[in-house]
Design a protein around this motif. Structure first.
Motif, PDB file in Angstrom:
ATOM      1  N   ASP A   7       0.850  -1.200   0.000  1.00 29.89           N
ATOM      2  CA  ASP A   7       0.000   0.000   0.000  1.00 29.89           C
ATOM      3  C   ASP A   7       0.881   1.244   0.000  1.00 29.89           C
ATOM      4  OD1 ASP A   7      -2.252  -1.585   0.166  1.00 29.89           O
ATOM      5  OD2 ASP A   7      -2.416  -1.440   2.354  1.00 29.89           O
ATOM      6  N   HIS A  25       1.503   1.624   9.336  1.00 31.72           N
ATOM      7  CA  HIS A  25       1.202   0.226   9.665  1.00 31.72           C
ATOM      8  C   HIS A  25       0.075   0.174  10.712  1.00 31.72           C
ATOM      9  CE1 HIS A  25       2.194  -4.023  10.647  1.00 31.72           C
ATOM     10  NE2 HIS A  25       1.911  -3.656  11.885  1.00 31.72           N
ATOM     11  N   ASP A  26       0.176   1.010  11.726  1.00 30.48           N
ATOM     12  CA  ASP A  26      -0.823   1.012  12.795  1.00 30.48           C
ATOM     13  C   ASP A  26      -2.190   1.506  12.323  1.00 30.48           C
ATOM     14  OD1 ASP A  26       1.027  -0.026  14.496  1.00 30.48           O
ATOM     15  OD2 ASP A  26       1.423   1.838  15.595  1.00 30.48           O
ATOM     16  N   SER A  27      -2.196   2.252  11.211  1.00 36.48           N
ATOM     17  CA  SER A  27      -3.506   2.681  10.704  1.00 36.48           C
ATOM     18  C   SER A  27      -4.059   1.653   9.708  1.00 36.48           C
ATOM     19  CB  SER A  27      -3.417   4.075  10.097  1.00 36.48           C
ATOM     20  OG  SER A  27      -2.602   4.042   8.953  1.00 36.48           O
ATOM     21  N   GLY A  28      -3.427   0.491   9.655  1.00 33.37           N
ATOM     22  CA  GLY A  28      -4.009  -0.625   8.910  1.00 33.37           C
ATOM     23  C   GLY A  28      -3.480  -0.808   7.498  1.00 33.37           C
ATOM     24  N   ASP A  30      -0.628  -1.743   4.509  1.00 25.99           N
ATOM     25  CA  ASP A  30       0.454  -2.687   4.254  1.00 25.99           C
ATOM     26  C   ASP A  30       1.683  -1.868   3.833  1.00 25.99           C
ATOM     27  OD1 ASP A  30       1.969  -4.917   3.583  1.00 25.99           O
ATOM     28  OD2 ASP A  30       1.219  -4.887   1.520  1.00 25.99           O
ATOM     29  N   SER A 361      -3.509   8.189   5.079  1.00 26.23           N
ATOM     30  CA  SER A 361      -4.613   7.337   5.531  1.00 26.23           C
ATOM     31  C   SER A 361      -5.856   8.180   5.766  1.00 26.23           C
ATOM     32  CB  SER A 361      -4.188   6.621   6.819  1.00 26.23           C
ATOM     33  OG  SER A 361      -5.308   6.306   7.582  1.00 26.23           O
ATOM     34  N   THR A 363      -8.133   7.576   7.853  1.00 26.00           N
ATOM     35  CA  THR A 363      -8.604   7.531   9.236  1.00 26.00           C
ATOM     36  C   THR A 363      -7.772   8.401  10.173  1.00 26.00           C
ATOM     37  OG1 THR A 363      -7.253   5.572   9.597  1.00 26.00           O
ATOM     38  CG2 THR A 363      -9.553   5.198   9.017  1.00 26.00           C
TER      39      THR A 363
END
Lengths: 383, 457
Positions: A7, A25-28, A30, A361, A363
């Motif tokens: 990603d 990574h922590d926001s989902g 790759d 991201s 989010t």
């Protein structure tokens, strides 16, 4: 098989790249990290690892402060190898005018919720008996801390794909994707590419991307450091002369030195600092080290008895306005810069990562005022 | 105050190679007429007497092999800087190389038109359980200890590892009264054939070898055998040996002298930026041309630094470098003998090549880096020497990986990082003085009058 897509690809496994990769990574997402050197092997390994709130500008202060709170939140989780130490900073005043500067700094911090206290000559002597007599006093900033940044970078990247050994060669993008070409000819594809490669960052952009930032520059600003054998307790705080600010922000074309000493958790003393533009030679320069050590002796008369075990150099990624480039290349949202932090890369890496996650991201949010750090400030002026 | 020395040629290392270079440099020079032969020579060494590790007699007296060279050191143009440690070096483009050193009287800066590096070799240690116990010493280390006066009389000694040095150590220890219980060589007997053949065609080495062989006849020698564990509570009590047929045996002893061959000492050459290349077993050596010139202009390397090959190789290479640095020709006979010595070095390397089983010597808690107490297990995830250093502090101590670097080069194939100044711990006051750039001639006259007259270069 090495991976060919993700990603997000982060170019650079230094402290800034590592924090960015962690946040993404922590926001989902790759995430794939690429670097020619092992994690934290560049300026991240060469620097002091001082987490310090600086107040050169409101934007610099905001990024430092936001980041320092993030470091504090992380402190309990860090592995032992990170050598986290809440030693605080002493800004040392030699004379009356510098004492005035210390008070001004104190007021600035107080208005913004950063704890600090003025020490008079006597209190300074008690705090650091090795300092020479006759100093005016100091400003103590107890919330500043020290880390060993390469170990932090490795720890942040622990469960993230990292490809080490092949340097990135060029970054480009189109409407659908961004690409990283590596030195060995391979091409990696991602939705976004974050360039966190320090002084090399702008040179990695392809012509089209680079043309969007005609006024941007990241110049290598060389620094020297000396580390001693273990001398536990010689000094307890990170010691910085108030004249350091003049060195850091004075005439940048002339080499300058300033007294900056850091006790490491190992008991070793790390002695700096120097600043030089216009050289890319990685060789230790004897005359600069000489001046640097003379300056340190001026404050610590007994420093000379400590044994030096290593001297080395590194290059700070320096921008003209002393603020990093954090955000998309204008007109090309798939390629983002997270570079040009000069001497504050360790301190401001967490805040930088927050900004990058916000851009990439959907989010992630940020409370930071993003415009001050956007690369577009040095972009093509558009009507 | 810093002493300033400006010379034509600086020779670093007063072992056989360095002395041979001095001889070639001073040949045909009148000992007392520096006006007709401009240029001076400095010989820099960390020991108080010449001879290096190899030509050293007991009780730190000069060995008789150095006798013929001692006159050279009285030569008016030779400045012998004894007990002088080089801590840094610089070689700029178009500028003369500079050496930063610390001697008995303090800091010394040496500027030279040319530098001959005769830095010699050092022992390679491989970590195995118990290798840090008191009573376990390096083989070369024991040799140096005995020559320095350490008493081994009556001690039960096991000598293990690899290379011809083990034989010399066994011989010396026996002559000094030690009880050599056994000598184990990790290489198989048959793999030593190239070495044996190379010895046969060298009468000097053959006689030396036969003498050594005869004196060591009573010593039990085991080939294809290596130490896997040193055991003891407070100090060494016994050593466990394993052979290639899988058998293990235990030998009770007071001392274990251990060394897995010699590797070039390259701190200074690498600091100067000399190109190096890998040889077998992960060791590096300096790349030189047929006149011993390195990749750095004005810098020569000779002897063990260019590949471990012993005294004769050092002597002939020292001569070649000395002649070339003095602007004299090197004749075909000398070149031929140098080529012969290089072939001997190759044979040596091929014969004593380390066996793969030695890569399994360390167990998880075996210390690899003794400066920073890093056990083997912590290195498992590291990608290279630098990665290991940044994440585990391996090689970050005062010795700058001098011990663990060559071991890890063999065990993991990691190329050791280039060292950084200072090469030896140096107090900050000395470093500050050493790095002062202004000229010293007026404010601080050199203590040595011979150097006072430094000729223009």
């Amino acid at each position: 098989m090495p991976r060919a897509s993700a990603d997000v690809i982060v170019v650079g496994a230094g402290i800034v790249g590592a924090f960015c990769a962690r946040a993404l990574h922590d926001s989902g997402l790759d995430v794939l990290v690429v670097d020619g050197a092992p994690p934290g092997g560049g300026a991240t390994a060469a620097c002091m690892g001082h987490v310090v709130v600086m107040d050169d500008s409101e934007a610099q202060f905001a990024l430092c402060r936001r980041s320092q709170l993030a470091w504090d939140a992380l402190a309990g989780e860090l592995p032992q190898s990170a050598e986290h130490d809440d030693c605080g900073t002493l800004w040392i005043a030699e004379d009356g005018p510098q004492m005035e500067a210390a008070r001004a700094k104190h007021d600035y911090y107080e208005q913004r919720g950063v704890r600090s206290e003025i020490l008079d000559a006597r209190q300074l002597e008690d705090a650091e008996p090795e300092l020479r007599p006759g100093l005016a006093g100091a400003l103590r900033v107890p919330g500043d801390s020290v880390v060993y940044p390469p170990a932090v970078a490795s720890w942040l990247l622990r469960d993230i794909s990292v490809e080490v050994g092949t340097p990135a060669h060029r970054v480009d993008c189109d409407d659908r994707s961004a690409r990283v070409r590596l030195d060995d000819g391979r091409s990696l594809v991602a939705g976004h590419v974050v360039v966190a490669a320090g002084v090399a960052s702008l040179d990695l952009l392809d012509e089209e991307l680079r043309a969007e930032l005609p006024n941007a520059s990241i110049r290598p600003r060389k620094g020297h450091l000396v580390i001693t054998e273990r001398a536990m307790g010689f000094c307890r705080h990170q010691l910085v002369e108030l004249g350091y600010l003049a060195s850091a922000h004075g005439d940048p074309s002339a080499p300058s030195v300033a007294f900056n000493l850091q006790p490491r958790k190992t008991g070793q003393m790390l002695v700096g600092s120097s600043r030089q533009l216009g050289t890319t030679s990685p060789a230790v320069e004897p005359d600069i080290v000489h001046q640097m050590l003379e300056r340190a002796h001026h404050y610590l008369p007994d420093l000379g008895r400590l044994q030096a075990i290593r001297v080395w150099c590194g290059f700070r990624p320096s921008t003209d306005d002393h603020l990093p480039y954090v955000g998309p290349v204008p007109g090309h949202d798939r390629v983002l810069l997270a570079a040009g932090h000069e001497g504050l890369g360790i301190t401001t890496a967490p805040g930088t990562a927050e900004l990058i996650a916000h851009f990439v991201s959907e989010t992630a949010t940020t409370e930071l005022e993003i415009s001050a750090y956007r690369p577009s400030r040095h972009g093509v002026s558009r009507p | 105050m810093t002493r300033h020395v400006e010379v034509d040629v600086a020779v670093v290392g007063a072992g056989p190679g360095g002395l041979a270079a001095i001889e070639a440099l001073t040949r045909d020079r009148s000992p007392h007429s520096s006006t007709t032969h401009p240029g001076t020579i400095a010989l820099i060494d960390d020991a108080p007497i010449v001879g290096g590790q190899i030509w050293r007699a007991r009780d730190s007296r000069p060995a008789r092999e150095t006798d013929s060279y001692l006159d050279l050191l009285q030569h008016d143009q030779v400045d012998h800087l004894q007990e002088t440690l080089i801590v840094d070096a610089a070689s700029g483009s178009g500028e003369s190389p500079v050496l930063f050193a610390v001697g008995p009287t303090g800091p010394v800066r040496i500027v030279a038109r040319a530098i001959v590096l005769a830095t010699g070799a050092m022992e390679r240690f491989l970590p195995f359980p118990g290798w840090t116990l008191p009573g376990v010493v390096g083989a070369g280390g024991l040799q140096a200890l005995i020559k320095g006066g350490f008493d081994v009389a009556g001690r039960r000694l096991v000598i293990a590892g690899s290379g011809p040095l083990l034989l010399a150590v066994a011989d010396l220890a026996r002559r000094c009264g030690a009880q050599v219980l056994c000598l184990t060589e990790q290489a198989e007997r048959h793999s030593l054939l190239p070495f044996a053949r190379a010895i046969l065609v060298r009468p000097g080495k053959l006689w030396q070898g036969l003498g050594l062989g005869r004196r060591l006849l009573p010593v039990r020698k085991r080939f294809g055998t290596w130490p896997i564990r040193a055991v003891g509570d407070e100090r060494l009590e016994h050593v466990v040996l394993r052979s290639s047929d899988g058998r293990e045996s235990t030998v009770e002893c007071d001392l274990l002298a251990c060394g897995f061959g010699l590797v070039p000492r390259l701190s200074l050459p690498r600091l100067l930026g000399c190109q190096v290349e890998a040889v077998g077993d992960g060791a590096l050596r300096v790349v030189v041309d047929d006149r011993q010139r390195t990749s750095v202009p004005g810098v020569y390397a000779i002897g063990e630094a260019t590949g471990v090959g012993g005294v004769d190789k050092a002597l002939v290479e020292g001569r070649v470098a000395g002649l070339d640095a003095a602007g004299k020709g090197v004749d075909a006979r000398l070149m031929a003998s140098r080529d012969r010595e290089r072939r001997f070095a190759d044979a040596l390397e091929a014969s004593f090549s380390l066996r793969d089983e030695l890569r399994e010597l360390p167990t998880s808690d075996t210390l690899v880096c003794r400066c920073e107490d890093v056990p083997w297990t912590e290195l498992a995830a590291a990608r290279c020497a630098r990665d290991a250093k940044l994440n585990t502090r391996c090689g970050m101590g005062p010795c700058q990986a001098r011990v663990c670097g060559p071991a890890l080069a063999f065990l993991k194939g990691w190329v050791p990082e280039s060292p950084r100044p200072p090469l030896f711990p140096t107090d900050l006051q000395t470093l500050t003085d050493l790095y002062q750039t202004e000229t010293f001639s007026e404010q601080s006259p050199p203590s040595n009058q011979k150097v006072d007259r430094a000729a223009p270069v």
